[in-house]
Design a protein around this motif. Structure first.
Motif, PDB file in Angstrom:
ATOM      1  N   GLN A   1       0.838  -1.195   0.000  1.00 12.63           N
ATOM      2  CA  GLN A   1       0.000   0.000   0.000  1.00 12.63           C
ATOM      3  C   GLN A   1       0.877   1.251   0.000  1.00 12.63           C
ATOM      4  OE1 GLN A   1      -2.552   0.320   3.411  1.00 12.63           O
ATOM      5  NE2 GLN A   1      -3.630   2.101   2.649  1.00 12.63           N
ATOM      6  N   LEU A   2       0.509   2.203  -0.825  1.00 13.45           N
ATOM      7  CA  LEU A   2       1.256   3.453  -0.928  1.00 13.45           C
ATOM      8  C   LEU A   2       0.413   4.585  -0.358  1.00 13.45           C
ATOM      9  CD1 LEU A   2       2.631   3.127  -4.571  1.00 13.45           C
ATOM     10  CD2 LEU A   2       3.575   2.213  -2.441  1.00 13.45           C
ATOM     11  N   VAL A   3       1.003   5.377   0.517  1.00 12.58           N
ATOM     12  CA  VAL A   3       0.299   6.501   1.133  1.00 12.58           C
ATOM     13  C   VAL A   3       1.061   7.775   0.826  1.00 12.58           C
ATOM     14  CG1 VAL A   3      -0.530   7.544   3.256  1.00 12.58           C
ATOM     15  CG2 VAL A   3      -0.620   5.049   2.965  1.00 12.58           C
ATOM     16  N   GLU A   4       0.382   8.716   0.169  1.00 15.02           N
ATOM     17  CA  GLU A   4       0.998   9.982  -0.200  1.00 15.02           C
ATOM     18  C   GLU A   4       0.585  11.069   0.775  1.00 15.02           C
ATOM     19  OE1 GLU A   4       0.238   8.657  -4.789  1.00 15.02           O
ATOM     20  OE2 GLU A   4      -0.957  10.185  -3.805  1.00 15.02           O
ATOM     21  N   SER A   5       1.453  12.057   0.883  1.00 15.92           N
ATOM     22  CA  SER A   5       1.137  13.230   1.692  1.00 15.92           C
ATOM     23  C   SER A   5       1.916  14.412   1.150  1.00 15.92           C
ATOM     24  CB  SER A   5       1.481  12.979   3.164  1.00 15.92           C
ATOM     25  OG  SER A   5       2.861  12.692   3.310  1.00 15.92           O
ATOM     26  N   GLY A   6       1.510  15.611   1.572  1.00 23.88           N
ATOM     27  CA  GLY A   6       2.265  16.805   1.231  1.00 23.88           C
ATOM     28  C   GLY A   6       1.628  17.722   0.209  1.00 23.88           C
ATOM     29  N   GLY A   7       0.517  17.311  -0.379  1.00 24.13           N
ATOM     30  CA  GLY A   7      -0.146  18.183  -1.338  1.00 24.13           C
ATOM     31  C   GLY A   7      -0.831  19.349  -0.638  1.00 24.13           C
ATOM     32  N   GLY A   8      -1.345  20.277  -1.437  1.00 22.90           N
ATOM     33  CA  GLY A   8      -2.047  21.413  -0.847  1.00 22.90           C
ATOM     34  C   GLY A   8      -2.139  22.566  -1.812  1.00 22.90           C
ATOM     35  N   LEU A   9      -2.511  23.718  -1.264  1.00 24.85           N
ATOM     36  CA  LEU A   9      -2.650  24.952  -2.038  1.00 24.85           C
ATOM     37  C   LEU A   9      -1.428  25.827  -1.796  1.00 24.85           C
ATOM     38  CD1 LEU A   9      -4.296  27.034  -3.697  1.00 24.85           C
ATOM     39  CD2 LEU A   9      -5.332  27.762  -1.525  1.00 24.85           C
ATOM     40  N   VAL A  10      -0.833  26.306  -2.867  1.00 24.12           N
ATOM     41  CA  VAL A  10       0.357  27.141  -2.753  1.00 24.12           C
ATOM     42  C   VAL A  10       0.298  28.230  -3.817  1.00 24.12           C
ATOM     43  CG1 VAL A  10       1.739  25.654  -4.254  1.00 24.12           C
ATOM     44  CG2 VAL A  10       2.881  27.081  -2.544  1.00 24.12           C
ATOM     45  N   GLN A  11       0.889  29.367  -3.536  1.00 23.09           N
ATOM     46  CA  GLN A  11       0.929  30.457  -4.502  1.00 23.09           C
ATOM     47  C   GLN A  11       1.999  30.186  -5.550  1.00 23.09           C
ATOM     48  OE1 GLN A  11       1.505  34.100  -2.293  1.00 23.09           O
ATOM     49  NE2 GLN A  11      -0.690  34.291  -1.870  1.00 23.09           N
ATOM     50  N   PRO A  12       1.841  30.761  -6.721  1.00 27.33           N
ATOM     51  CA  PRO A  12       2.901  30.619  -7.737  1.00 27.33           C
ATOM     52  C   PRO A  12       4.254  31.040  -7.186  1.00 27.33           C
ATOM     53  CG  PRO A  12       0.949  31.579  -8.712  1.00 27.33           C
ATOM     54  CD  PRO A  12       0.683  31.505  -7.227  1.00 27.33           C
ATOM     55  N   GLY A  13       5.275  30.244  -7.514  1.00 25.93           N
ATOM     56  CA  GLY A  13       6.608  30.488  -6.985  1.00 25.93           C
ATOM     57  C   GLY A  13       6.885  29.785  -5.681  1.00 25.93           C
ATOM     58  N   GLY A  14       5.873  29.198  -5.088  1.00 23.50           N
ATOM     59  CA  GLY A  14       6.033  28.513  -3.810  1.00 23.50           C
ATOM     60  C   GLY A  14       6.557  27.091  -3.974  1.00 23.50           C
ATOM     61  N   SER A  15       6.669  26.404  -2.850  1.00 22.65           N
ATOM     62  CA  SER A  15       7.235  25.058  -2.831  1.00 22.65           C
ATOM     63  C   SER A  15       6.339  24.107  -2.051  1.00 22.65           C
ATOM     64  CB  SER A  15       8.622  25.061  -2.175  1.00 22.65           C
ATOM     65  OG  SER A  15       9.533  25.854  -2.907  1.00 22.65           O
ATOM     66  N   LEU A  16       6.396  22.854  -2.442  1.00 21.72           N
ATOM     67  CA  LEU A  16       5.765  21.771  -1.712  1.00 21.72           C
ATOM     68  C   LEU A  16       6.673  20.551  -1.779  1.00 21.72           C
ATOM     69  CD1 LEU A  16       2.028  21.861  -2.922  1.00 21.72           C
ATOM     70  CD2 LEU A  16       2.851  22.403  -0.633  1.00 21.72           C
ATOM     71  N   ARG A  17       6.558  19.691  -0.781  1.00 27.14           N
ATOM     72  CA  ARG A  17       7.293  18.428  -0.789  1.00 27.14           C
ATOM     73  C   ARG A  17       6.306  17.282  -0.624  1.00 27.14           C
ATOM     74  NH1 ARG A  17      11.131  15.585   3.649  1.00 27.14           N
ATOM     75  NH2 ARG A  17      12.704  14.670   2.271  1.00 27.14           N
ATOM     76  N   LEU A  18       6.210  16.464  -1.640  1.00 31.60           N
ATOM     77  CA  LEU A  18       5.352  15.293  -1.570  1.00 31.60           C
ATOM     78  C   LEU A  18       6.131  14.105  -1.023  1.00 31.60           C
ATOM     79  CD1 LEU A  18       3.524  15.473  -5.028  1.00 31.60           C
ATOM     80  CD2 LEU A  18       2.952  16.623  -2.884  1.00 31.60           C
ATOM     81  N   SER A  19       5.451  13.281  -0.242  1.00 30.52           N
ATOM     82  CA  SER A  19       6.052  12.064   0.286  1.00 30.52           C
ATOM     83  C   SER A  19       5.176  10.874  -0.086  1.00 30.52           C
ATOM     84  CB  SER A  19       6.186  12.135   1.804  1.00 30.52           C
ATOM     85  OG  SER A  19       7.029  13.182   2.190  1.00 30.52           O
ATOM     86  N   CYS A  20       5.795   9.744  -0.285  1.00 29.85           N
ATOM     87  CA  CYS A  20       5.078   8.511  -0.593  1.00 29.85           C
ATOM     88  C   CYS A  20       5.718   7.396   0.223  1.00 29.85           C
ATOM     89  CB  CYS A  20       5.171   8.199  -2.080  1.00 29.85           C
ATOM     90  SG  CYS A  20       4.437   6.620  -2.567  1.00 29.85           S
ATOM     91  N   GLU A  21       4.935   6.839   1.135  1.00 30.36           N
ATOM     92  CA  GLU A  21       5.455   5.781   1.998  1.00 30.36           C
ATOM     93  C   GLU A  21       4.803   4.459   1.628  1.00 30.36           C
ATOM     94  OE1 GLU A  21       5.149   6.571   6.138  1.00 30.36           O
ATOM     95  OE2 GLU A  21       6.068   4.676   6.734  1.00 30.36           O
ATOM     96  N   ALA A  22       5.628   3.462   1.425  1.00 35.13           N
ATOM     97  CA  ALA A  22       5.137   2.129   1.094  1.00 35.13           C
ATOM     98  C   ALA A  22       5.116   1.274   2.359  1.00 35.13           C
ATOM     99  CB  ALA A  22       6.029   1.492   0.045  1.00 35.13           C
ATOM    100  N   SER A  23       4.003   0.621   2.594  1.00 39.87           N
ATOM    101  CA  SER A  23       3.896  -0.269   3.745  1.00 39.87           C
ATOM    102  C   SER A  23       3.976  -1.713   3.271  1.00 39.87           C
ATOM    103  CB  SER A  23       2.586  -0.032   4.489  1.00 39.87           C
ATOM    104  OG  SER A  23       1.480  -0.284   3.648  1.00 39.87           O
ATOM    105  N   GLY A  24       4.522  -2.555   4.113  1.00 38.18           N
ATOM    106  CA  GLY A  24       4.719  -3.941   3.719  1.00 38.18           C
ATOM    107  C   GLY A  24       5.926  -4.041   2.814  1.00 38.18           C
ATOM    108  N   SER A  25       6.459  -5.214   2.664  1.00 38.41           N
ATOM    109  CA  SER A  25       7.631  -5.385   1.807  1.00 38.41           C
ATOM    110  C   SER A  25       7.381  -6.527   0.837  1.00 38.41           C
ATOM    111  CB  SER A  25       8.882  -5.649   2.633  1.00 38.41           C
ATOM    112  OG  SER A  25       8.744  -6.850   3.360  1.00 38.41           O
ATOM    113  N   THR A  26       7.659  -6.239  -0.413  1.00 38.73           N
ATOM    114  CA  THR A  26       7.533  -7.247  -1.466  1.00 38.73           C
ATOM    115  C   THR A  26       8.851  -7.321  -2.207  1.00 38.73           C
ATOM    116  OG1 THR A  26       5.193  -6.694  -1.704  1.00 38.73           O
ATOM    117  CG2 THR A  26       6.203  -7.985  -3.450  1.00 38.73           C
TER     118      THR A  26
END
Length: 131
Positions: A1-26
């Motif tokens: 399972q993949l869980v993302e976070s870090g999205g949102g509303l930002v003004q032009p020129g701004g920054s965001l950092r998205l994260s994706c965490e994988a649970s379980g190991s295959t």
């Protein structure tokens, strides 16, 4: 399972950092890249990373502004997005899959899909760039 976070509303020129965490190991399944697109629509490869040599690829539209990274020990992948533009507004998805070691990062992004047997997508996180 993949869980993302870090999205949102930002003004032009701004920054965001998205994260994706994988649970379980295959065995031999790795986080492989970030894609974007409206739900139910075809997805575009934004930035991808190969499984064997950590080489990266960026779409021309984000080159120089976005940085992809992956921490295999933590089963987590990141997308640092700087100097965001209104045209970056979209739903962003991370993906994981088991790939041939010779698959290039560009090929991963160009294909923009995962195997039905070994691949998976995150749930998507909305990024909105607006003043």
């Amino acid at each position: 399972q993949l869980v993302e976070s870090g999205g949102g509303l930002v003004q032009p020129g701004g920054s965001l950092r998205l994260s994706c965490e994988a649970s379980g190991s295959t065995l031999d399944v790795y986080l492989i890249g970030w894609f974007r697109g409206a739900p139910g629509k075809e997805r575009e490869g934004v930035s991808c990373i190969s499984t064997s040599d950590e080489m990266t690829y960026y779409a021309d539209s984000v080159k120089g502004r976005f940085t992809i990274s992956r921490d295999n020990d933590k089963n987590t992948m990141y997308l640092q997005m700087n100097n965001l533009k209104p045209e970056d507004t979209d739903v962003y998805y991370c993906a994981a899959d088991r790939l041939h070691p010779g698959t290039t990062a560009q090929a991963i992004c160009d294909l923009a899909r995962v195997s039905a047997d070994t691949g998976s997508w995150g749930q998507g996180t909305q990024v909105t760039v607006s003043s």
